[in-house]
Design an enzyme around this catalytic site. Structure first.
Site, PDB file in Angstrom:
ATOM      1  CG  ASP A  48      -1.782 -16.800   2.180  1.00 30.13           C
ATOM      2  OD1 ASP A  48      -0.923 -17.550   2.691  1.00 30.13           O
ATOM      3  OD2 ASP A  48      -1.544 -16.072   1.188  1.00 30.13           O
ATOM      4  CE1 TYR A 168      12.610 -13.423   4.694  1.00 26.71           C
ATOM      5  CE2 TYR A 168      14.585 -13.949   5.963  1.00 26.71           C
ATOM      6  CZ  TYR A 168      13.324 -14.292   5.510  1.00 26.71           C
ATOM      7  OH  TYR A 168      12.768 -15.504   5.874  1.00 26.71           O
ATOM      8  CE  LYS A 172      11.383 -13.607   8.398  1.00 28.50           C
ATOM      9  NZ  LYS A 172      10.009 -14.021   8.719  1.00 28.50           N
ATOM     10  CB  ILE A 201      12.214 -24.247   5.161  1.00 24.14           C
ATOM     11  CG1 ILE A 201      12.736 -23.896   6.569  1.00 24.14           C
ATOM     12  CG2 ILE A 201      11.198 -25.386   5.215  1.00 24.14           C
ATOM     13  CD1 ILE A 201      13.484 -24.985   7.295  1.00 24.14           C
ATOM     14  CB  THR A 203       8.661 -23.160   1.352  1.00 27.30           C
ATOM     15  OG1 THR A 203       9.353 -21.907   1.232  1.00 27.30           O
ATOM     16  CG2 THR A 203       8.904 -23.758   2.720  1.00 27.30           C
TER      17      THR A 203
HETATM   18  P1  NAI Z   1       5.815 -19.282   1.231  1.00 32.89           P
HETATM   19  O1  NAI Z   1       6.068 -18.286   0.163  1.00 32.89           O
HETATM   20  O2  NAI Z   1       5.691 -20.724   0.887  1.00 32.89           O
HETATM   21  O3  NAI Z   1       4.517 -18.867   2.089  1.00 32.89           O
HETATM   22  C1  NAI Z   1       4.320 -17.558   2.533  1.00 32.89           C
HETATM   23  C2  NAI Z   1       2.832 -17.272   2.516  1.00 32.89           C
HETATM   24  O4  NAI Z   1       2.642 -15.943   3.004  1.00 32.89           O
HETATM   25  C3  NAI Z   1       2.217 -17.321   1.091  1.00 32.89           C
HETATM   26  O5  NAI Z   1       1.075 -18.161   1.092  1.00 32.89           O
HETATM   27  C4  NAI Z   1       1.858 -15.874   0.787  1.00 32.89           C
HETATM   28  O6  NAI Z   1       0.701 -15.729  -0.016  1.00 32.89           O
HETATM   29  C5  NAI Z   1       1.644 -15.324   2.193  1.00 32.89           C
HETATM   30  N1  NAI Z   1       1.801 -13.875   2.228  1.00 32.89           N
HETATM   31  C6  NAI Z   1       2.784 -13.120   1.686  1.00 32.89           C
HETATM   32  N2  NAI Z   1       2.533 -11.815   1.882  1.00 32.89           N
HETATM   33  C7  NAI Z   1       1.371 -11.725   2.579  1.00 32.89           C
HETATM   34  C8  NAI Z   1       0.593 -10.660   3.081  1.00 32.89           C
HETATM   35  N3  NAI Z   1       0.950  -9.375   2.899  1.00 32.89           N
HETATM   36  N4  NAI Z   1      -0.527 -10.949   3.772  1.00 32.89           N
HETATM   37  C9  NAI Z   1      -0.929 -12.233   3.951  1.00 32.89           C
HETATM   38  N5  NAI Z   1      -0.243 -13.302   3.472  1.00 32.89           N
HETATM   39  C10 NAI Z   1       0.897 -13.050   2.807  1.00 32.89           C
HETATM   40  O7  NAI Z   1       7.012 -19.062   2.290  1.00 32.89           O
HETATM   41  P2  NAI Z   1       7.533 -19.940   3.518  1.00 32.89           P
HETATM   42  O8  NAI Z   1       8.885 -20.359   3.185  1.00 32.89           O
HETATM   43  O9  NAI Z   1       6.536 -20.916   3.961  1.00 32.89           O
HETATM   44  O10 NAI Z   1       7.682 -18.764   4.606  1.00 32.89           O
HETATM   45  C11 NAI Z   1       6.852 -18.650   5.745  1.00 32.89           C
HETATM   46  C12 NAI Z   1       7.592 -17.845   6.789  1.00 32.89           C
HETATM   47  O11 NAI Z   1       8.775 -18.537   7.174  1.00 32.89           O
HETATM   48  C13 NAI Z   1       8.032 -16.465   6.314  1.00 32.89           C
HETATM   49  O12 NAI Z   1       7.866 -15.535   7.375  1.00 32.89           O
HETATM   50  C14 NAI Z   1       9.503 -16.659   6.002  1.00 32.89           C
HETATM   51  O13 NAI Z   1      10.240 -15.475   6.127  1.00 32.89           O
HETATM   52  C15 NAI Z   1       9.868 -17.669   7.088  1.00 32.89           C
HETATM   53  N6  NAI Z   1      11.076 -18.416   6.806  1.00 32.89           N
HETATM   54  C16 NAI Z   1      11.197 -19.139   5.635  1.00 32.89           C
HETATM   55  C17 NAI Z   1      12.368 -19.795   5.375  1.00 32.89           C
HETATM   56  C18 NAI Z   1      12.594 -20.579   4.115  1.00 32.89           C
HETATM   57  O14 NAI Z   1      13.747 -20.884   3.821  1.00 32.89           O
HETATM   58  N7  NAI Z   1      11.579 -20.946   3.370  1.00 32.89           N
HETATM   59  C19 NAI Z   1      13.505 -19.746   6.318  1.00 32.89           C
HETATM   60  C20 NAI Z   1      13.242 -19.011   7.523  1.00 32.89           C
HETATM   61  C21 NAI Z   1      12.063 -18.362   7.737  1.00 32.89           C
END
Ligand code: NAI
Length: 261
Positions: A48, A168, A172, A201, A203
């Site tokens: 991360d 976004y 995707k 989700i 989060t």
């Molecule tokens: P989150 O914000 O809780 O976690 C994302 C993580 O990615 C964070 O720990 C952040 O530090 C890390 N991150 C961001 N930019 C980075 C970089 N340049 N290099 C390394 N790490 C980096 O978000 P969440 O919700 O867990 O999202 C995870 C994945 O799921 C993402 O790809 C998001 O697009 C996808 N997603 C999320 C949804 C939601 O509603 N939460 C829905 C559909 C997909």
């Protein structure tokens, strides 16, 4: 014994001897995936941007599961950083069999005709380029080790549009196409590659949404709620497992019927 009363199989040792890399593992879905893989016996590299967060997550998962964990700082927008994270995983944990390319950001909200160019570049760099750089460096290591499995974290917005999120949505959609192409290329060489498409989700990614926006998001899901990171982790881990041995190149929705409408 009825089907309902039959005990669930014990998957506690399903990933014994396997090494996994999860990007974006300090938070949300990535953290839940890393914890679930460790609970299944895998050694897990948590990578991360958030160095402190990922170190705390790796320590906590090690404490609660006993699994070997490694915290790696990575910026997925930087190909050299991604290469170093893959190398550190293989060097420290001995191999790379499983990868979840999950790091992502939401990005600003604005219609396409007003979308800030720098925001576009940031979202594409993280959510699309980051997945390419990850596979670019994971696949050769997996091939050298005899095969593996990859899950790329897409979204329902990998097939649907969404007002105000052009970058976004474009990223995707790109992840889904990239997943299919890489899967075709490596299916016969023992690397299975799939994508997951979660609905909204609960989060930290959504934490910035105010209460009204959150309520609106809930109404988009006929299931009447947002999804949980652990639910996405369960599907992701299934796709990484040998139980999914004939699943290649597909995009799996997990969205409370959002896209069935
Ligand atoms: P989150 O914000 O809780 O976690 C994302 C993580 O990615 C964070 O720990 C952040 O530090 C890390 N991150 C961001 N930019 C980075 C970089 N340049 N290099 C390394 N790490 C980096 O978000 P969440 O919700 O867990 O999202 C995870 C994945 O799921 C993402 O790809 C998001 O697009 C996808 N997603 C999320 C949804 C939601 O509603 N939460 C829905 C559909 C997909």
């Amino acid at each position: 014994m009825t089907a309902e009363s039959r005990p669930l199989p014990d998957y506690a040792h399903e990933f014994d001897g396997r090494v996994a890399l999860v990007t974006g593992a300090a938070s949300g879905i990535g953290l839940a995936v890393a914890a679930r893989l460790a609970a299944g016996g895998a050694a897990v590299a948590l990578a991360d941007f958030n160095e402190e967060g990922v170190r705390a997550a790796a320590d906590e998962i090690h404490r609660t599961t006993g699994a070997r964990t490694l915290a790696v700082r990575v910026d997925v927008t930087d190909p050299d950083s991604v290469e170093a994270a893959v190398r550190a995983t293989a060097d420290d944990l001995g191999a790379l069999h499983l990868a979840v390319n999950n790091a992502g950001i939401g990005g600003e909200s604005a219609p396409t005709g007003e979308y800030p160019v720098d925001a576009w570049r940031r979202v594409i760099a993280t959510n699309l380029d980051g997945v390419f750089y990850s596979m670019r460096h994971e696949i050769p290591v997996m091939l050298a080790g005899g095969g593996g499995a990859i899950v790329n974290m897409a979204s329902i917005l990998g097939t649907n549009g969404f007002r105000g999120s052009p970058a976004y949505v474009a990223a995707k959609h790109g992840v889904v196409g990239l997943t299919k192409t890489a899967a075709l290329e490596y299916a016969a060489q023992g690397v299975r590659i799939n994508a997951v498409g979660p609905g909204f989700i609960d989060t930290p990614l959504l934490a910035s949404a105010d209460t009204v926006a959150r309520d609106t998001l809930i109404t988009l899901h006929p299931a009447g709620r947002l999804g949980r990171p652990e639910e996405v982790a369960e599907l992701t881990v299934y796709l990484l497992s040998r139980r999914a041995s004939f699943i290649h190149g597909s995009y799996h929705l997990i969205d409370g019927a959002y896209s069935a409408q």
